[in-house]
Design an enzyme around this catalytic site. Structure first.
Site, short mmCIF file in Angstrom:
data_model
loop_
_atom_site.label_atom_id
_atom_site.label_comp_id
_atom_site.label_asym_id
_atom_site.label_seq_id
_atom_site.Cartn_x
_atom_site.Cartn_y
_atom_site.Cartn_z
N GLU A 1 0.82 -1.21 0.00
CA GLU A 1 0.00 0.00 0.00
C GLU A 1 0.85 1.26 0.00
O GLU A 1 0.54 2.25 -0.68
CB GLU A 1 -0.95 0.01 1.20
CG GLU A 1 -1.95 -1.13 1.24
CD GLU A 1 -3.05 -1.00 0.19
OE1 GLU A 1 -3.05 -0.01 -0.57
OE2 GLU A 1 -3.90 -1.90 0.11
N GLU B 1 -18.81 -6.48 -3.61
CA GLU B 1 -17.45 -7.01 -3.54
C GLU B 1 -17.37 -8.43 -4.07
O GLU B 1 -16.43 -8.78 -4.77
CB GLU B 1 -16.95 -6.95 -2.09
CG GLU B 1 -16.60 -5.56 -1.60
CD GLU B 1 -15.37 -4.99 -2.26
OE1 GLU B 1 -14.29 -5.04 -1.64
OE2 GLU B 1 -15.48 -4.49 -3.40
N THR C 1 -1.44 0.89 -10.66
CA THR C 1 -2.67 0.27 -10.17
C THR C 1 -3.48 1.22 -9.30
O THR C 1 -4.64 0.95 -9.02
CB THR C 1 -2.34 -1.02 -9.39
OG1 THR C 1 -3.54 -1.78 -9.21
CG2 THR C 1 -1.72 -0.71 -8.02
#
Length: 568
Positions: free
Chosen positions: A190, A436, A545
């Site tokens: 992250e 999701e 991304t």
């Protein structure tokens, strides 16, 4: 009811109509009020916004598409519009109007974050407070800057907001050597895609290496600011590198920014394939700018290590691996758990220096895609299978996998991309957002229990952007128009709120940073006439991304970094 019209769905201030006299094309009409569920809406030409792509054949297969629903009773956002059938042309004025709507959405979201949450990481849009999801470094602010850079309407914010960032990077608490000199355990993946990617794209825009909006002068930064931003990128990457010092070369999932690898990191050596193999773009760019190949080499080694662990018979990788032993802890092959890993393998074949290197990575991509297509692609869906046998494990569709049609289109697999996007568009069209995880075992299945939320994810819109740029098919702009309509219905007390449940439309107190860096960026670009809306742009830049632009033509960028390389 008006002659020739059958109400399909009435939800909030929106009605979907099926007109038996217009070739089987449902038409969406805005209305101010639906009195008592007794819908009476004439087909006023000026009220028609666009038409959906549902046909008489679709209705024959699923009769529930036709019927009368009272407001609140119908599936939320059922059959949102997707493709033009002649009621609305994509004129310059109409495109401009759509861009303006997205810009206003960004401004509202960014201002809400800055007013209520900054310098916390993310905004809680229902309670109008901040939350630290990634260490409290103000992630939404730095990620938003890459979207400001591609919206000329907001270039007036660039200098002030980059100056705010530079101020934070250089205002240090006593005892701190740098902004990232913090005794804190962080997620390596992250921090790379969000912070390092943000710093690099800001550096590239500020140095003139990226000119996607055609007005680079407004984005240029002074040399001192560029050095501060690049030094911060180097400092962060150096603090992430110890995670790669494993027996396999695959990075540990976490690292302590101040102390490197501690017992806490060693106690949790399992990582997703995506988390362990998504560093190629950011690390190779940093290597090129600084002349230090350690970053690029570490990223390449981690990907090579993962590929070496593929099953020799099926060619498939699992989902979760132990980075110390190389043993698979989850043998499930899933596009959703490999997402950015697959994306970066292909995009690195575009970004890497040297024809032979690019060809090698392109071959690696083709091998991975061939194995996945043989074993996991059924009709429109990419199904989870066992990496050793190829047997189907779960008949699920994952929202995260919605990026996949875009990557397929970018890699010149357009027919496969179009087929894959149909699955995405059907689910979005039904729910007005993507759960999701959706069970696709049989018609009428609901989202998986506990996984019906839509946290404002960008992947479907990202794929629509790539498919539109590469095909010029207006269908994908209609998808974007539907997404704008749906998202505008998700306003919170401040900013925009995800959905806790796409069926009930219950709101969730979350506005992730990627809503600013990706979701709204790709929406804007769908309606843009900038160079980034042209196929030629994709030969000059790549998106990370997290939606951050990096240039493939880096001569100017390398010159800007020479001063720092000399100092190092």
């Amino acid at each position: 009811m008006g002659s020739g019209w059958i109400v399909v769905c009435a939800a909030a201030a929106m009605v979907l109509l099926f007109c038996g006299e217009c070739g089987g094309a449902p038409v969406q009409v805005r209305v101010a009020h639906v009195p008592g569920g007794a819908v009476e809406v004439p087909p006023l030409g000026e009220a028609v916004a666009w038409c959906s792509g549902v046909t008489a054949e679709d209705i024959a297969k699923d009769p529930t598409l036709v019927g009368v629903f009272a407001p609140g009773e119908c599936p939320a956002a059922l059959l949102l519009p997707f493709e033009a059938v002649g009621h609305q042309e994509w004129t310059a004025a109409y495109l401009s109007g759509m861009r303006d709507r997205v810009v206003r959405m960004f401004e509202d979201s960014f201002n809400a974050y800055m007013d209520n949450a900054y310098p916390s990481d993310e905004l809680l849009p229902l309670t109008c407070a901040g939350v630290n999801s990634f260490g409290g470094f103000g992630i939404s602010h730095v990620e938003a800057l890459s979207t400001i850079a591609v919206m000329p309407e907001l270039h007036h914010l660039w200098q002030a907001e980059t100056a705010r960032l530079v101020g934070r990077l250089t205002t240090l608490e006593e005892g701190k050597e740098s902004f990232f000199d913090v005794n804190m355990r962080v997620d390596v993946f992250e921090m790379n895609i969000r912070w390092l990617g943000s710093l690099l794209t800001i550096y590239e825009h500020g140095s003139g290496a990226l000119t996607p909006s055609g007005s680079k002068e407004t984005l240029l930064l002074d040399e001192k600011s560029l050095d501060i931003i690049l030094n911060a990128a180097v400092d962060l990457a150096d603090r992430l590198l110890p995670a790669f010092h494993t027996k396999t070369g695959i990075p540990l999932p976490t690292v302590n920014l101040k102390h490197g690898i501690t017992q806490l990191e060693l106690a949790t050596p399992e990582t997703l394939v995506a988390a362990g193999g998504s560093f190629l773009l950011e690390f190779s760019t940093l290597s090129y700018v600084t002349g230090n190949r350690a970053y690029e080499n570490a990223a390449k080694e981690s990907v090579s290590a993962l590929i070496s662990l593929a099953n020799p018979y099926t060619g498939l990788l699992g989902s979760r691996v132990n980075v110390v032993t190389g043993e698979w802890h989850d043998p499930r092959t899933s596009i959703s758990s490999q997402d950015s890993f697959l994306e970066y393998v292909y995009k690195y074949s575009l970004l890497a220096r040297g024809t032979s290197v690019r060809r090698t990575w392109a071959d690696t991509w083709e091998d991975l895609l061939e194995s996945l297509e043989k074993k996991t692609f059924f009709s429109m869906y990419w199904i989870d299978v066992h990496m050793e046998s190829g047997m189907v494990l779960y008949p699920y569709f994952y929202s995260l996998a919605s990026f996949w049609p875009g990557t397929l289109a970018l890699s010149h697999n357009v027919p496969l991309a179009e087929a894959s996007f149909r699955a995405v568009s059907q689910l979005w069209r039904y729910y007005g957002g993507l759960p999701e995880v959706q069970n696709i075992q049989k018609a009428g299945s609901l989202p998986l229990e506990g996984m019906a939320n839509y946290p404002l994810r960008p992947e479907a819109i990202e794929s629509a952007y790539y498919l539109h740029v590469l095909s010029a098919d207006p269908e994908y702009r209609w998808f974007g128009a539907a997404a704008v309509e749906a998202l505008e219905g998700m306003r919170g007390q401040c900013g925009y709120a995800g959905l806790a449940n796409v069926v009930t439309r219950e709101a969730s107190d979350v506005m992730p940073s990627y809503f600013l860096s990706e979701t709204l960026k790709y929406l804007y670009l769908l309606f843009s006439d900038s160079p980034l809306a042209q196929p030629s742009a994709l030969s000059e830049v790549v998106f990370t991304t997290e939606g951050h632009l990096l240039s493939k033509l880096k001569k100017q960028l390398a010159n800007k970094g020479r001063k720092l390389r000399d100092e190092l």
